[in-house]
Design a protein around this motif. Structure first.
Motif, PDB file in Angstrom:
ATOM      1  N   LYS A 108      -5.762  -2.052   1.595  1.00 54.41           N
ATOM      2  CA  LYS A 108      -4.982  -3.231   1.190  1.00 54.41           C
ATOM      3  C   LYS A 108      -5.229  -4.409   2.125  1.00 54.41           C
ATOM      4  CE  LYS A 108      -2.590  -2.270  -2.464  1.00 54.41           C
ATOM      5  NZ  LYS A 108      -2.821  -2.964  -3.714  1.00 54.41           N
ATOM      6  N   SER A 145       0.835  -1.209   0.000  1.00 56.73           N
ATOM      7  CA  SER A 145       0.000   0.000   0.000  1.00 56.73           C
ATOM      8  C   SER A 145       0.865   1.253   0.000  1.00 56.73           C
ATOM      9  CB  SER A 145      -0.869   0.005   1.254  1.00 56.73           C
ATOM     10  OG  SER A 145      -0.032   0.208   2.377  1.00 56.73           O
ATOM     11  N   ARG A 156      -5.443   4.195   3.228  1.00 56.92           N
ATOM     12  CA  ARG A 156      -4.741   3.542   2.115  1.00 56.92           C
ATOM     13  C   ARG A 156      -4.320   2.117   2.495  1.00 56.92           C
ATOM     14  NH1 ARG A 156      -1.852   5.868  -2.290  1.00 56.92           N
ATOM     15  NH2 ARG A 156      -0.414   4.334  -3.144  1.00 56.92           N
ATOM     16  N   VAL A 157      -3.794   1.985   3.713  1.00 60.65           N
ATOM     17  CA  VAL A 157      -3.355   0.662   4.164  1.00 60.65           C
ATOM     18  C   VAL A 157      -4.573  -0.231   4.416  1.00 60.65           C
ATOM     19  CG1 VAL A 157      -1.995  -0.582   5.866  1.00 60.65           C
ATOM     20  CG2 VAL A 157      -1.333   1.728   5.201  1.00 60.65           C
TER      21      VAL A 157
END
Length: 1901
Positions: free
Chosen positions: A392, A326, A388-389
């Motif tokens: 993922k 990510s 964002r992480v």
């Protein structure tokens, strides 16, 4: 103390990072005394280190060791002296570690001094970034367990300073040490070390093969370090780029930022860390010197690489990869993604460790109200990661069952994703997917607590979130999924349903679908509603059934049909309304539910399944009357209906179903005929209803008029019929009235006009039903009323304007008369006096007759419609009584009628319908009339009216014949509304007119054996009809055998239907007989079937031999094959009578599904047969299973029918798997192709998708047998076998999965031998291909389980590499040139290496170890020696190479064997094999014992020296080169054996045609790579080199000798001078070689001698024992000059000259005696007659002569001695010789001569003062000048001119030196000046210049 020291160190060095005082800028120009005072000043002026306490100054402390202080002072001094960076670096690397150690001193002064020193050092180091520190030593010191913490604290400071300065390679080398150093150290220091390590990871090189031994970081033993490292790496990966830790940026009570998830006490003024990290984590990643974003990116990439190289356990690093994927930088994300993808299959996503880590990172540290929650320090608290992480992480959670079960984290993730502060639509979508995932995978126990939370979350989302319709759709469908998992959550909550229904009305179209789906899934949750809840749901559904949106109505229907039980009246009513919906999807669904018949199983109470008829009727009536008052009523024309016609029609049909249900029969609404079968039962029910309600009605007269449900039902029917009409409605009305006419028909007498209007309907069937209805109504009246009605009808039949009216009236007339006659018959039977009965008066009889005649008149009507009606009407009349017309005579009589109807049957003008009716009518006549006069005529006529291909008609005829044959006792005489066939018994008084015996005779003796197949077929159908309908008839029972043989004879007909009918007939016949009959019947049948005897058909002129469409079938009883198979099946069970059962079951003709066929009721018989066959299943199943795949369609269909009838249990096949398999294997090799093919196809089907653990042992047999069948003579069988093999292969590959455990092991053990020996060695290409494919796939799936089988598998596959190669390649290879062959063979080998077989071998090799090698190696050796084919041998070599890399230690004991095997390959004729064996050998020596290697090298050396064939030499070169390249250390160990050989090899003489150049190159490479320069190499190995060259010289081979000589020359050249004793050795050897005859290559010896002598002339002058003297050498070479061979002679002369020149010996006399004749001989070319030779030879000879001339002159020049004596003798002669040649020769010779002249004058002693002889000189000069002018004026060749000039220049120079100008006479001068003058115009300027200069010199004399 330690702590104090630690802090001291940290603080001091921080303070000292800034240069403290301005006075000493550390630099190269430092004075000697400068630093000392400066530092002292510094010492005085700085605050004391905290650890030092308040001690007195160091030097005043008496206990301080002055020696130590002195040493430190000296170090200080040296530091001061250091002028350059380099000096400083040297001092630091020497003294820094020991100085740091002094910090552990107990003496304050020493420590203080050290501190001073360090402060000074820091300043110097900081400003010079290039200076390297002794990091390695410092690390060792840091790790010393004995070191004091004070020392280690300072040491690590310098490690941190020095490590980043190191070159990258050094950093990589020390990286593992950093990890080792971490163990057991304080956390901050560990962090620092990791901070140093991480950037290095990017540059690390990891071994390609990840074997544990080679791993640079040996982490397996350090679990703690691994954990620390992984945590740190995680923090690095989470670190955003360009993040600055701002101390002021505190987490203001962080609940505002993070929402409720992190409402911790973390408000203690700690800066806000990046997402996913704690303050502490951020701080340690930033460290003392933060990384730039670029460096950080490199660090992250390094971490990904580190994980890729499998340095840490895969499980631990999954999370790291997910986070790295990510990353905001593309490079990191891509690398991590790729790695994740490649590991995807290996990662167990259900591992709690992985999942919990992901959750922890996702959610951060949520402070739970537990003890641990409270303990966590604020700076250690991690925040949740960024969106964002999260984006993922969630997709990986979606892969995991474990993630769905992990509570409470799963629900936290869901809520965070749906409602978190930083969420976005992508994350919401993923979170919803996660909800779906939880709903689907979470187990019962764990989903219970989640349900309410999930539901709340979803409803909240649905209520609040409106932006994205896609998301909403997902939310809705999640609700649906949840409801199907947890119905109890929903059951209480009807509001939710309402909410969704509302949403369905309002939402966007794309969301609607999801809501619809969700609602459909929710239905199940409400199926148990009771009481008020149910009423509520009713109201809800009712309200949504009328919404405009079609989806809403659709779902409402679903609810109505599913939520309520099937006898729930209100919901049925709602469905009935929905059935009138205009949209197909709504009404279709409603109808499907309503028409779904209630189950047949007895255990459900009948009342459950449908509402009771009365209740339903009342409910409908109530609703109808209510609706009539509201606007929803339906208007059509003049009538008003309560429901729309579609709904009304459905209501009526449903009521009829309820009626039937209540009457106790299975309700059906499929076909009217089926419905009529139930009429008698319904009639009984209606009667009871009427009588019961009659009683109640009288007591309570209801205002609403009709109270009786039947009356209401009839009322509804009437209402609908009046408004809209419709056949089913008409039928229902007719049925209701017909079953109880006395009571119900009377009501309609006054409605006859309305009925008549129905009779005029435009639909034919409608008119027929109406006519029937009319006749029922009319039959209740009598007397005049009847009369007027009949007359009325007769009148309307004649109304020509409307055929519809005529048609209706005709039918009504017939039906009415029929009913009248039936009534009359009844009365007569009751024996009442007819006369007194007013119903049957004579005038009425007349009326009836005239009516009948009227009907008869329409038989010949032009309108087929009316003709059919007339025919039907007459049939009805005839069925109910004797026709009221005369028997014969003129006019309309019975005879006329019979003939007329019979004529119609074969007529092509008539329609089929007409024919059917005519036949039926004929059949009815004898039924109603016991005295029918034309009974036999009529029967005969029916039987004779066979037309081709009208099978339906034959069934009708069969029925008619049956009826007509037994006459009045036929069931056709009953009233179908009141009596069923089974219940009917003929009236007692009827006259018997039974002609069955006669009919049977005619059929059996005439028609069954008729030559026309159509007749036979028809007869068979009639016979079946007779046997079926008259089964109790004595005549039929007494003639069973005849009937059976009749049926058997038809069994072999060519058309399937006849066979089928016959087989059914046989079954029936068998059932009818008693035991004895049955036995006889069976034996006859079996005999007939098995022997195939058949009745012969007489062939007459009009015989039809081939029926249409039967051409091309075999006439030999192919037709019988099905029955033969059935019979043999029964015989095999030793139960021949079962054949009848089989025949009953083998029902596959469509005919039996038609109305006529079904009437025979064979399905019931089949069911019975099935039950009787059940005990024989074990024997039957295998046979039947195979028969289902028979290529013969007939057999296949028959057997499939039997199978479907018998095998109802799905698991039967599994139960009898072994028996089926045994049967199939046996039949695979049957001698009949049909059986073989069916066995293959059956096997293919059997093996699919079944666990075969029980039959593993059978697999080889199946494989081998199928391999045989794959080569069958018949193509279709081959194809079937191929199919079976493919399936078998797939199944076996699955079986060999390691997951299968022991079964897998057994399968492999059993399969491999079979595939290897039988499959791969098969001559059939397809078999081989499939075997290999299977092996490759097995090896892929079996993995480590292959190990025990490797010794067998690998050799077999290696052999296959050649076997499976196309043969054409061998052929081409033989025909190709060497070059093509080599190219082609290497292509073949690389193809073999990339083949699937090699792939499999490589798979196996991974798993080998010492346990297997013992068995494998001997087989490999055998293969290398005796293997045939390029692929096999090349493959063996590459296997050996793989073995040396896979298991080097284990291989050592076997290397010797392998070596000797490879030796045989080295001498293979094929260069490609030779190369690959050499390559293998190069690898193998690594693992072999020294003794083996030595033997090998001796062997090779022996080959090289002794074998003549070039192949041996090549193999030596290749092998030694390979050893040098792949095992260089081995070569170095044996350099003494190898390198001399290489040196010798370098000097190999290349043949013209062979490209041995490359061998030389190989040898040269070996030599050059292993010696320190060629000169050094020779000196190093001189003794060995001499030994080997000597050996070469003594060799038997000329070529070897020559090679030795060249090598020796080379030694001599390169060593410039050889020392004794080597010189002697070499020369002796060379001279020894000279002796004897001349041989090709002997020249090399001479050249070598010349070289050696030239190089070592000085050494030769000394006399040494065993060293030939110069004299001996000269003797030997001069002797060689006398040889005959001109070519050799030239070389000899040249060498001798060289030797003479080098030794300065004078042997001119002997020499010139040899040379001068040679010159003269070649000069006298013109003399003597030449033998004519070819031009070519001439050319060659000329060349040789030219060469000899040139050589001779050159040699003379070289050999010209410095001896006055000799010179005096020869100078004149020599000069003359040269001058002569100069005038006559070609330019090349001129040039040679001039060069010789140059040498001659150079050595001419006359030109020296002390030896002057002017006259002799003058003579020589004159001679010279005369001839040299030629050369000077040679215009063509400038080289000649140049050489001539240089001779003159030399002469003039020497004359000048010896002052002998006078010897140059004026004549000479003139000559020279003239020639030089011509040269002044020379084309080359340098010559012009020289010439003019010389000319001047001459002129100036």
């Amino acid at each position: 103390m330690a702590a104090a020291a630690a802090s001291a160190s940290q603080d001091e060095l921080k303070l000292r990072a800034e240069p403290p005082l301005p006075e000493t800028r550390p630099g190269p120009r430092f004075g000697v005394s400068g630093p000392v005072p400066a530092v002292r000043g510094l010492r005085a002026g700085r605050p004391e280190p905290r650890g030092a306490g308040q001690c007195p100054p160091a030097w005043s402390d008496p206990a301080v060791s002055p020696v130590l202080l002195d040493q430190l002072e000296r170090v200080f001094l040296r530091l001061g002296h250091a002028e350059t960076d380099e000096q400083l670096q040297n001092i630091i690397s020497k003294f820094l570690p020991p100085v740091l150690l002094k910090l552990s001193s107990t003496q304050e002064g020493v420590r203080k001094k050290v501190m001073e020193l360090l402060v000074h050092l820091n300043k110097r180091i900081k400003s010079r970034p290039k200076i390297q520190l002794p990091v390695e030593t410092l690390l060792v010191q840091y790790q010393d367990p004995a070191a004091v913490s004070f020392v280690t604290n300072f040491t690590i400071i310098y490690v941190k300073m020095g490590y980043p300065r190191l070159p990258v390679e050094k950093q990589c080398e020390l990286a593992p040490t950093l990890l080792t150093a971490m163990e057991g150290k304080p956390q901050p220091q560990q962090d620092s070390l990791m901070h140093l390590l991480i950037p290095t990871l990017f540059h690390m090189k990891y071994p390609v093969e990840s074997s544990k031994s080679a791993s640079p970081f040996n982490l397996a033993e350090k679990p703690k370090t691994v954990q620390l490292l992984l945590d740190f790496m995680l923090d690095v990966l989470l670190m955003p780029y360009g993040y600055v830790l701002n101390e002021s940026q505190t987490r203001q009570n962080s609940s505002s930022v993070q929402g409720s998830s992190s409402n911790s006490g973390g408000s203690s003024g700690i800066p806000q860390p990046p997402p996913g990290m704690s303050f502490y984590a951020a701080k340690r990643v930033i460290g003392d010197n933060p990384w730039t974003p670029e460096q950080l990116e490199q660090c992250k990439l390094g971490i990904v690489k580190f994980i890729e190289a499998e340095q840490v356990p895969e499980l631990e690093a999954v999370l790291h990869l997910v986070i790295a994927s990510s990353d905001t930088r593309h490079s990191v994300a891509t690398a991590a993604d790729l790695e994740l993808k490649s590991k995807q299959s290996l990662i167990d996503w259900n591992n709690p460790a992985i999942i919990n880590k992901m959750y922890k990172v996702y959610l951060g540290d949520i402070p739970l109200k537990t003890k641990e929650g409270a303990v966590l320090k604020p700076e250690l608290k991690r925040d949740p990661v960024s969106t964002r992480v999260k984006l993922k992480i969630v997709p990986h959670l979606l892969r995991s069952r474990q993630a769905a079960e992990t509570f409470p984290a799963n629900i936290q993730v869901v809520y965070d994703g749906l409602f978190g502060t930083n969420t976005n639509s992508k994350l919401r979508t993923l979170s919803l997917q996660f909800v779906h995932h939880i709903c689907i995978t979470c187990p019962e126990i764990k989903i219970k607590p989640l349900g309410p939370m999930l539901l709340n979350g979803l409803t909240k989302l649905i209520n609040e979130y409106k932006e994205d319709p896609k998301l909403l759709s997902m939310a809705y469908s999640a609700v649906g999924k949840l409801s199907s998992r947890m119905p109890h959550l929903f059951t209480k909550d009807i509001a939710l349903v309402q909410q969704l229904f509302e949403a369905l009305c309002k939402e966007e179209p794309e969301t609607r679908l999801a809501i619809q789906e969700a609602l459909s899934m929710m239905v199940g949750a409400y199926s148990t509603l009771e009481g008020a809840q149910r009423t509520l749901m009713e109201a809800l559904v009712a309200s949504y059934l009328i919404k405009p949106e079609v989806q809403v109505r659709q779902v409402a229907v679903k609810f109505a049909s599913t939520v309520f039980p099937s006898d729930h009246i209100p919901s049925r009513y709602l469905l009935l309304l929905a059935a009138g919906d205009p949209r197909e999807e709504v009404h279709g669904e409603a109808q499907r539910v309503l028409r779904c018949l209630p189950g047949k199983n007895k255990n459900e109470g009948a009342s459950k399944q449908m509402p009771s008829f009365p209740e339903m009727v009342y409910y409908i009536q109530e609703k109808a009357s209510h609706r009539m008052k509201t606007p929803v009523k339906y208007m059509t024309g003049t009538t008003v209906l309560p429901f729309n016609p579609a709904a009304f029609g459905e209501i009526v049909l449903y009521l009829r179903m309820c009626l039937a249900h209540s009457a106790g029969v299975v309700p059906t609404s499929q076909s009217l005929a089926d419905m009529q079968d139930h009429a008698p039962a319904i009639g009984r029910y209606i009667r009871t209803l009427m009588s019961s309600s009659q009683a109640t009605a009288s007591s309570s007269s209801n205002k609403s008029g009709e109270t009786n449900p039947v009356q209401i039902y009839i009322g509804l029917l009437q209402q609908l019929l009046a408004g809209v009409g419709g056949l089913p409605v008409m039928y229902c009305l007719l049925e209701a009235v017909s079953v109880y006419p006395e009571k119900l028909a009377t009501k309609f007498v006054d409605k006859t006009e309305w009925i008549k209007s129905l009779m005029n309907s435009s639909k034919e069937e409608m008119r027929e039903l109406a006519a029937l209805f009319y006749s029922v109504v009319v039959s209740t009246v009598s007397g005049n009323e009847l009369k007027s009605m009949v007359e009325q009808l007769i009148k309307t039949t004649k109304d020509n304007h409307s055929p519809e009216v005529q048609h209706g009236s005709l039918l009504a007339l017939g039906f009415t008369i029929g009913r009248y006659l039936a009534k009359k018959k009844m009365r007569m039977a009751e024996q009442q006096d007819l006369e007194t009965n007013s119903d049957f008066l004579p005038e009425q009889e007349e009326l009836i007759q005239s009516a009948t005649e009227t009907i008869g008149s329409f038989l010949d009507s032009t309108s087929p419609l009316l003709a059919i009606a007339a025919c039907t009407a007459l049939g009805e009349i005839g069925r109910n009584g004797p026709l009221p017309i005369p028997s014969e005579g003129a006019g309309f009589t019975k005879l006329h009628l019979v003939e007329s109807l019979l004529n119609r049957i074969p007529s092509s003008k008539e329609t089929n319908k007409m024919k059917e009716r005519a036949i039926q009518t004929l059949g009815y006549f004898p039924v109603g009339d016991g005295d029918f006069p034309h009974q036999k005529l009529l029967l005969q006529g029916l039987m004779d009216s066979v037309e081709a291909k009208q099978i339906e008609l034959q069934f009708t005829i069969g029925e008619a014949i049956t009826s007509a044959a037994i006459g009045t006792s036929s069931v056709a005489a009953r009233d179908a509304w009141l009596v069923t066939e089974e219940e009917y018994t003929p009236p007692a008084g009827a006259k018997v007119n039974d002609v069955v015996p006669w009919v049977l005779d005619v059929i059996l003796n005439k028609h069954i054996i008729n030559p026309n197949p159509h007749v036979r077929q028809a007869a068979c159908v009639w016979l079946l009809s007779l046997v079926r309908k008259l089964s109790t008839h004595k005549e039929v029972k007494s003639r069973l055998k005849e009937i059976q043989s009749a049926f058997v004879s038809v069994l072999s007909e060519n058309d399937e239907l006849s066979q089928d009918v016959a087989s059914k007939g046989l079954g029936l016949v068998y059932e009818l007989g008693n035991e004895q009959d049955q036995q006889e019947l069976v034996s006859t049948l079996v005999e007939t079937l098995m022997t195939g005897k058949r009745a012969k058909h007489e062939v007459s002129g009009d015989t039809v031999v081939f029926q249409g469409g039967s051409l091309g079938k075999t006439p030999d009883g192919q037709g019988l094959s099905t029955y033969k198979e059935l019979c043999s099946l029964a015989s095999d069970l030793s139960q021949p009578d079962l054949v009848y059962k089989f025949m009953n079951l083998a029902n596959h003709h469509a005919m039996w599904n038609s109305r006529k066929g079904a009437a025979f009721g064979f399905n019931v018989i089949a069911m019975r047969a099935g039950e009787q066959l059940a005990p024989f299943l074990p024997q039957l199943v295998p046979r039947l299973y195979r028969y289902q795949f028979d290529p013969n369609l007939g057999i296949r269909q028959a057997m499939t029918s039997i199978w479907n009838a018998l095998v109802t249990d799905k698991s039967t096949v599994d139960k009898y798997l072994k028996e089926i398999l045994q049967d199939l294997i046996k039949n695979l090799t049957s001698n009949m192709w049909r059986v073989r093919e069916s066995s293959c196809l059956a096997l293919n089907d059997l093996l699919r998708g079944r666990p075969l653990d029980d039959i593993i042992d059978k697999l080889p047999e199946i494989w081998e047998t199928l391999f045989r069948v794959q080569d069958d003579i018949k193509e279709s069988v081959r194809k079937a076998a191929e199919l079976a093999l493919k399936t078998l292969s797939k199944v076996c590959v699955k079986m060999c999965d390691p997951a299968k455990g022991a079964a897998g092991q057994r399968t492999i053990a059993i399969l491999l031998p079979c595939l290897l020996d039988k499959g791969m060695m098969s001559p059939v290409t397809e078999v081989r291909a499939l075997s290999i494919n299977t092996l490759v796939k097995i090896s892929k799936s079996a993995g480590a389980m292959l190990k025990p089988h490797a010794p067998k598998l690998i050799p077999a596959l290696l052999e296959s590499l050649s076997v499976l190669e196309p043969q054409v390649l061998n052929y081409l290879s033989l025909r190709a040139t060497d070059q093509e062959k080599a190219a082609m063979d290497s292509a073949r080998l690389s193809a073999a290496k990339s083949s699937p077989m090699m792939e499999t071998i490589n798979m196996c090799l991974q798993y080998l170890d010492v346990s297997v090698l013992g068995e494998l190696v001997p087989r490999l050796c055998e293969l290398i020696r005796s293997g045939v084919g390029l692929g096999t041998k090349g493959g063996c070599a590459s296997v050996i190479v793989s073995l040396t890399t896979q298991c080097p230690q284990d291989l050592t004991p076997y290397s010797g064997k392998l070596m000797s095997a490879l030796l045989s390959g080295l001498t293979d004729r094929n260069s490609v094999i030779q190369k690959s064996c050499a390559f293998a050998m190069g690898h193998l020596v690594r693992t072999s014992r020294d003794s083996s290697t030595e033997k090998l090298l001796q062997k090779l050396s022996g080959w090289y020296m002794e074998k003549e064939e070039p192949i041996y030499k090549t193999s030596c070169a290749l092998t030694i080169h390979a050893i040098g390249r792949y095992s260089p250390d081995i070569l170095k160990n044996h350099a003494k054996e190898v390198l001399p050989l290489a040196f010798l090899g370098m000097h190999e003489i290349a043949d013209e045609e062979k490209s041995e150049k490359e061998e030389c190159n190989l040898w040269t490479e070996v030599w050059q790579e292993n010696v320190p320069g060629s000169f050094g190499g020779i000196r190093l190995y001189l003794p060995e080199l001499i030994t080997i060259t000597q050996k070469a010289l003594q060799s038997q081979s000329w070529k070897m000798k020559a090679q030795g000589a060249i090598a020796m020359a080379s030694i001599a050249k390169q060593t410039s001078s050889l020392v004794p004793p080597y010189l002697g050795m070499i020369l002796s050897a060379l001279l020894q070689g000279l002796a004897g005859r001349t041989w090709a290559g002997k020249e090399e010896l001479l050249k070598a001698i010349a070289c050696v002598v030239a190089a070592c002339s000085a050494e030769l002058e000394k006399s040494v024992p065993n060293q030939p003297s110069t004299n001996e050498i000269l003797q030997a070479v001069l002797k060689e000059c006398c040889r005959e061979n001109l070519k050799y002679k030239i070389v000899a002369i040249s060498c001798t000259a060289d030797v003479l020149k080098a030794t300065k010996e004078d042997r001119f006399q002997e020499f010139s005696n040899i040379v001068i004749p040679l010159i003269k001989k070649n000069s006298l070319e013109s003399v003597g007659v030449r033998t004519p030779k070819t031009e070519d030879e001439n050319e060659k000879e000329k060349e040789l002569q030219l060469e000899s001339l040139l050589g001779a002159f050159e040699s003379l020049g070289k050999a010209w001695p410095r001896s006055e004596e000799t010179q005096r003798c020869y100078r004149q002669e020599l000069c003359k010789l040269m001058c002569e040649r100069l005038k006559l020769s070609t330019w090349k010779v001129q040039l040679g001569v001039l060069q010789a002249m140059n040498a001659f004058f150079q050595g001419l002693m006359l030109l020296e003062e002390e030896h002057a002889d002017p006259e002799a000189l003058a003579e020589i000069l004159l001679e010279t000048c005369k001839s040299i002018t030629y050369s000077l004026e040679n215009k063509t060749y400038s080289s000649v001119r140049t050489e001539a000039l240089s001779v003159i220049e030399l002469l003039l120079k020497r004359l000048e030196e010896s002052k002998q100008w006078e010897s140059l006479t004026s004549e000479c001068r003139v000559l020279l000046v003239e020639s030089l003058a011509t040269m002044e115009t020379d084309s080359r300027p340098e010559l012009q210049e020289k010439a003019s200069l010389l000319k001047k010199t001459l002129e100036n004399l």
